[in-house]
Scaffold this motif. Structure first.
Motif, PDB file in Angstrom:
ATOM      1  N   ALA A  20      82.334  16.239  54.888  1.00  0.00           N
ATOM      2  CA  ALA A  20      81.280  16.252  56.084  1.00  0.00           C
ATOM      3  C   ALA A  20      81.283  17.791  56.297  1.00  0.00           C
ATOM      4  O   ALA A  20      80.285  18.404  56.621  1.00  0.00           O
ATOM      5  N   ARG A  21      82.480  18.398  56.457  1.00  0.00           N
ATOM      6  CA  ARG A  21      82.639  19.556  56.853  1.00  0.00           C
ATOM      7  C   ARG A  21      81.789  20.629  56.055  1.00  0.00           C
ATOM      8  O   ARG A  21      81.186  21.410  56.554  1.00  0.00           O
ATOM      9  N   GLN A  22      82.002  20.467  54.710  1.00  0.00           N
ATOM     10  CA  GLN A  22      81.186  21.317  53.696  1.00  0.00           C
ATOM     11  C   GLN A  22      79.913  21.108  53.844  1.00  0.00           C
ATOM     12  O   GLN A  22      78.757  22.039  53.760  1.00  0.00           O
ATOM     13  N   ALA A  23      79.371  19.945  54.087  1.00  0.00           N
ATOM     14  CA  ALA A  23      77.873  19.669  54.142  1.00  0.00           C
ATOM     15  C   ALA A  23      77.262  20.489  55.449  1.00  0.00           C
ATOM     16  O   ALA A  23      75.968  21.011  55.393  1.00  0.00           O
ATOM     17  N   VAL A  24      78.015  20.334  56.497  1.00  0.00           N
ATOM     18  CA  VAL A  24      77.553  21.115  57.770  1.00  0.00           C
ATOM     19  C   VAL A  24      77.654  22.519  57.519  1.00  0.00           C
ATOM     20  O   VAL A  24      76.787  23.296  58.019  1.00  0.00           O
ATOM     21  N   ARG A  25      78.642  23.313  57.035  1.00  0.00           N
ATOM     22  CA  ARG A  25      78.795  24.496  56.541  1.00  0.00           C
ATOM     23  C   ARG A  25      77.611  24.867  55.548  1.00  0.00           C
ATOM     24  O   ARG A  25      76.960  25.924  55.922  1.00  0.00           O
ATOM     25  N   THR A  26      77.295  24.097  54.655  1.00  0.00           N
ATOM     26  CA  THR A  26      75.841  24.541  53.894  1.00  0.00           C
ATOM     27  C   THR A  26      74.598  24.644  54.601  1.00  0.00           C
ATOM     28  O   THR A  26      74.129  25.438  54.591  1.00  0.00           O
ATOM     29  N   GLU A  27      74.668  23.468  55.517  1.00  0.00           N
ATOM     30  CA  GLU A  27      73.263  23.500  56.417  1.00  0.00           C
ATOM     31  C   GLU A  27      73.239  24.701  57.276  1.00  0.00           C
ATOM     32  O   GLU A  27      72.105  25.169  57.196  1.00  0.00           O
ATOM     33  N   ARG A  28      74.363  25.138  57.763  1.00  0.00           N
ATOM     34  CA  ARG A  28      74.256  26.202  58.658  1.00  0.00           C
ATOM     35  C   ARG A  28      73.759  27.576  57.818  1.00  0.00           C
ATOM     36  O   ARG A  28      73.052  28.379  58.115  1.00  0.00           O
ATOM     37  N   ARG A  29      74.414  27.465  56.627  1.00  0.00           N
ATOM     38  CA  ARG A  29      73.971  28.823  55.690  1.00  0.00           C
ATOM     39  C   ARG A  29      72.522  28.822  55.345  1.00  0.00           C
ATOM     40  O   ARG A  29      71.844  29.624  55.597  1.00  0.00           O
ATOM     41  N   LEU A  30      72.094  27.546  54.974  1.00  0.00           N
ATOM     42  CA  LEU A  30      70.532  27.440  54.797  1.00  0.00           C
ATOM     43  C   LEU A  30      69.500  27.814  55.782  1.00  0.00           C
ATOM     44  O   LEU A  30      68.597  28.120  55.894  1.00  0.00           O
ATOM     45  N   GLU A  31      69.877  26.978  56.919  1.00  0.00           N
ATOM     46  CA  GLU A  31      69.023  27.027  58.302  1.00  0.00           C
ATOM     47  C   GLU A  31      69.035  28.708  58.914  1.00  0.00           C
ATOM     48  O   GLU A  31      67.876  28.980  59.179  1.00  0.00           O
ATOM     49  N   LEU A  32      70.374  29.086  58.833  1.00  0.00           N
ATOM     50  CA  LEU A  32      70.400  30.473  59.597  1.00  0.00           C
ATOM     51  C   LEU A  32      70.308  31.713  58.630  1.00  0.00           C
ATOM     52  O   LEU A  32      70.848  32.709  58.931  1.00  0.00           O
ATOM     53  N   ALA A  33      70.041  31.301  57.438  1.00  0.00           N
ATOM     54  CA  ALA A  33      70.226  32.591  56.182  1.00  0.00           C
ATOM     55  C   ALA A  33      69.492  33.846  56.638  1.00  0.00           C
ATOM     56  O   ALA A  33      68.173  33.797  57.436  1.00  0.00           O
ATOM     57  N   LEU A  34      70.083  34.782  56.528  1.00  0.00           N
ATOM     58  CA  LEU A  34      69.605  36.484  56.945  1.00  0.00           C
ATOM     59  C   LEU A  34      69.451  36.543  58.245  1.00  0.00           C
ATOM     60  O   LEU A  34      68.456  37.245  58.644  1.00  0.00           O
ATOM     61  N   GLU A  35      70.016  35.979  59.151  1.00  0.00           N
ATOM     62  CA  GLU A  35      69.777  36.070  60.727  1.00  0.00           C
ATOM     63  C   GLU A  35      71.009  36.451  61.220  1.00  0.00           C
ATOM     64  O   GLU A  35      71.263  36.599  62.424  1.00  0.00           O
ATOM     65  N   GLY A  36      71.974  37.203  60.327  1.00  0.00           N
ATOM     66  CA  GLY A  36      73.086  37.851  60.787  1.00  0.00           C
ATOM     67  C   GLY A  36      74.255  37.154  61.297  1.00  0.00           C
ATOM     68  O   GLY A  36      75.229  37.560  61.803  1.00  0.00           O
ATOM     69  N   HIS A  37      74.445  35.782  60.866  1.00  0.00           N
ATOM     70  CA  HIS A  37      75.442  34.870  61.180  1.00  0.00           C
ATOM     71  C   HIS A  37      76.484  34.778  60.087  1.00  0.00           C
ATOM     72  O   HIS A  37      77.772  34.436  60.351  1.00  0.00           O
ATOM     73  N   ARG A  38      76.394  34.841  58.816  1.00  0.00           N
ATOM     74  CA  ARG A  38      77.079  34.207  57.751  1.00  0.00           C
ATOM     75  C   ARG A  38      78.598  34.982  57.904  1.00  0.00           C
ATOM     76  O   ARG A  38      79.113  34.036  57.436  1.00  0.00           O
ATOM     77  N   PHE A  39      78.655  36.028  57.724  1.00  0.00           N
ATOM     78  CA  PHE A  39      79.880  36.713  57.691  1.00  0.00           C
ATOM     79  C   PHE A  39      80.732  36.250  58.445  1.00  0.00           C
ATOM     80  O   PHE A  39      82.037  35.890  58.423  1.00  0.00           O
ATOM     81  N   PHE A  40      80.300  36.089  59.837  1.00  0.00           N
ATOM     82  CA  PHE A  40      81.014  35.848  61.147  1.00  0.00           C
ATOM     83  C   PHE A  40      81.299  34.528  60.963  1.00  0.00           C
ATOM     84  O   PHE A  40      82.523  33.922  61.369  1.00  0.00           O
TER      85      PHE A  40
END
Length: 546
Positions: free
Chosen positions: A466-486
């Motif tokens: 579940a944790r990995q699925a949520v993290r993956t979704e966050r990457r897809l939804e917010l890609a290139l919006e300045g959040h990934r590295f943080f």
């Protein structure tokens, strides 16, 4: 008074704007006697908003201190390459993306100065409001709420980028007292930022007449984000629920509405950088100056080509026959199915680029170094009245510092960590349903690619999955919006993800052959050497940097 250590110029001039509350004529510097009238105090408050976009002077390089954090959040992550005209073009950014950062890089120095400029303006305005008798108590309360939210935002950026930072509040100081050390603990710094957001949450109204001013929803959303960083998961959930309970926010019907300048201040936007063009501002510096290097090139835009999406990011959008994320990191082929959010975020050869034409590999500035993909997510059509088709080549599209999808996914993370896996699945499915509504179309009106995104139908019973699925979704939804590295840093997996990324990428991107992420050092950036030199020994460097 000027802050000697932090190089803070307390400028109060601000250019005019024709789309929101920043519609004020330029003003010269204000003396203490000027602050005896409401208009002057309001000008100071307005000026505290201005550094949100990273612009702090009359230069055109706010891209070195971007409010969107595209360098500090995207380029240094597995989502993007620096781009541009090879590794020598903005070489400091190149050194950052391969983690050979030093404390003299302009981006490291300028981002620090931009944030502390915002803090200085907020502090001066707080003092002015508190000392001004000609403002109603209700209005004073609201304006102080705005200023504390702004100050909290600038400190939040500093904390997640530099970690060990000096804290300067609104207390008036002599110039010799600005040699302030960066020795507060993590807990002390986060508590100070939390206090700013809590005061803002208490003081601010649900709505403001002037578009662009901070609201209670913005403060509450920022609290959810802060609690995610401090791993206070029950408070993440409570803050997210408070945002939803207000009844003022919901996901936009279509994903791309978040990046459409005709649909700004929509139901998903909680706090944004307000931008405008053709508004009388000298050189149109109220536009997206911090992102002006992201234009992809080709026949419709100037050839800058920075923040180029990585192959790894593109592959993350690949889906299985069941419409779920394909996690094997294999390259996307011409007939593979993908999540439609890919083609809203990334320009791919053969896929329609807004209302212009199919994107071509030849648009990429340096495909031999960085590949053929280009930034697309916040691009505005060169045919649009919201785009300035001349120097400095900027748009009037706002940037959402926080939007509701961000808050919902933070809540889903917290639900996983507190044992409510099915609650997390429901949120992820809500995000994925919206993604399925908004397919990129070709000029003839048919889907531009094979799109297949579906919900998770099987119950989630394993917290790790579940944790990995949520993290993956966050990457897809917010890609290139300045959040990934943080996100990678706060999850504690930056070293693993980035070193795995470098091991894969160095076979296709030779400039990454020496890249290496060192745990315990590279989660944060060095304190600018210019600031250490001015501090008379009070500022100490972050671990691992000379």
């Amino acid at each position: 008074m000027k802050n000697k250590v932090l190089l803070l110029a307390l400028a109060t001039s601000l250019a005019s704007c024709n789309k929101d509350f920043l519609d004020e004529q330029p003003r010269a510097s204000l003396s203490s006697t000027d602050l005896n009238n409401l208009a002057a105090v309001e000008a100071l408050i307005t000026a505290a908003y201005a550094p949100l976009g990273g612009q702090i002077d009359d230069a055109n390089n706010a891209f070195n201190s971007p409010g969107t954090n595209w360098t500090f959040g995207d380029v240094v992550s597995d989502d993007a390459y620096k781009g541009g005209g090879g590794v020598g073009d903005q070489n400091g950014m190149h050194l950052m993306e391969i983690f050979l950062t030093n404390s003299n890089i302009i981006d490291v120095d300028r981002k620090w100065r931009a944030c502390y400029e915002g803090i200085a303006r907020a502090n001066r305005a707080i003092r002015a409001v508190n000392g001004f008798a000609g403002m109603s108590e209700d209005l004073k309360k609201i304006r102080l709420g705005e200023l504390h939210l702004l100050r909290g935002h600038y400190y939040f950026d500093l904390k997640k980028i530099y970690n060990r930072i000096p804290w300067v509040d609104e207390t008036a100081r002599e110039i010799t007292e600005y040699d302030i050390p960066n020795n507060l603990s993590d807990a002390q710094l986060w508590k100070n930022i939390e206090n700013d957001f809590l005061l803002a949450q208490t003081n601010l109204p649900a709505t403001q007449t002037d578009l662009g001013r901070a609201t209670k929803g913005a403060a509450t959303a920022y609290l959810a984000k802060l609690y995610a960083f401090t791993k206070d998961y029950p408070k993440v959930i409570a803050s997210a629920d408070a945002v939803l309970a207000s009844g003022r926010y919901r996901l936009n019907d279509n994903y791309h509405d978040n990046f459409d300048p005709t649909k700004e201040h929509g139901p998903e936007s909680l706090f944004a950088i307000e931008r405008s063009i053709r508004d009388g501002t000298p050189s149109n510096f109220r536009g997206s100056l911090d992102e002006r290097l992201l234009n992809p090139g080709g026949p419709y835009y100037p050839v800058y080509g920075f923040d180029m999406p990585s192959q790894d990011l593109v592959n993350a959008f690949k889906t299985t026959a069941a419409g779920l994320p394909q996690t094997d990191k294999s390259d996307v082929g011409a007939t593979d199915s993908v999540d439609p959010r890919l083609d809203h975020a990334v320009a791919r050869p053969g896929i329609q680029f807004l209302d212009l034409a199919p994107y071509a590999a030849s648009w990429a500035r340096d495909a031999g170094t960085y590949g053929v993909f280009s930034f697309k997510k916040r691009m505005v059509s060169s045919r649009s009245t919201f785009y300035l088709n001349q120097f400095p080549w900027v748009s009037a599209l706002n940037y959402d510092i926080i939007r509701l999808a961000d808050v919902l996914l933070l809540k889903a993370e917290a639900q996983v960590e507190t044992g409510n896996l099915e609650g997390a699945r429901a949120i992820v499915n809500q995000i994925r349903r919206r993604a399925n509504n908004d397919k990129v179309l070709s000029a003839n009106g048919t889907p531009a690619a094979t799109y297949n995104v579906a919900e998770y139908t099987a119950p989630w019973t394993d917290p790790a999955i579940a944790r990995q699925a949520v993290r993956t979704e966050r990457r897809l939804e917010l890609a290139l919006e300045g959040h990934r590295f943080f996100d990678l840093v706060r999850w504690g997996i930056a070293d693993q993800v980035m070193n795995d990324h470098f091991n894969r990428e160095k076979t296709r991107r030779t400039f990454m052959s020496t890249a290496r992420f060192i745990k315990g050092t590279h989660e944060y950036w060095p304190i600018p050497q210019s600031q250490i030199n001015l501090s008379k020994g009070q500022l100490t460097q972050n671990p691992g940097y000379n």
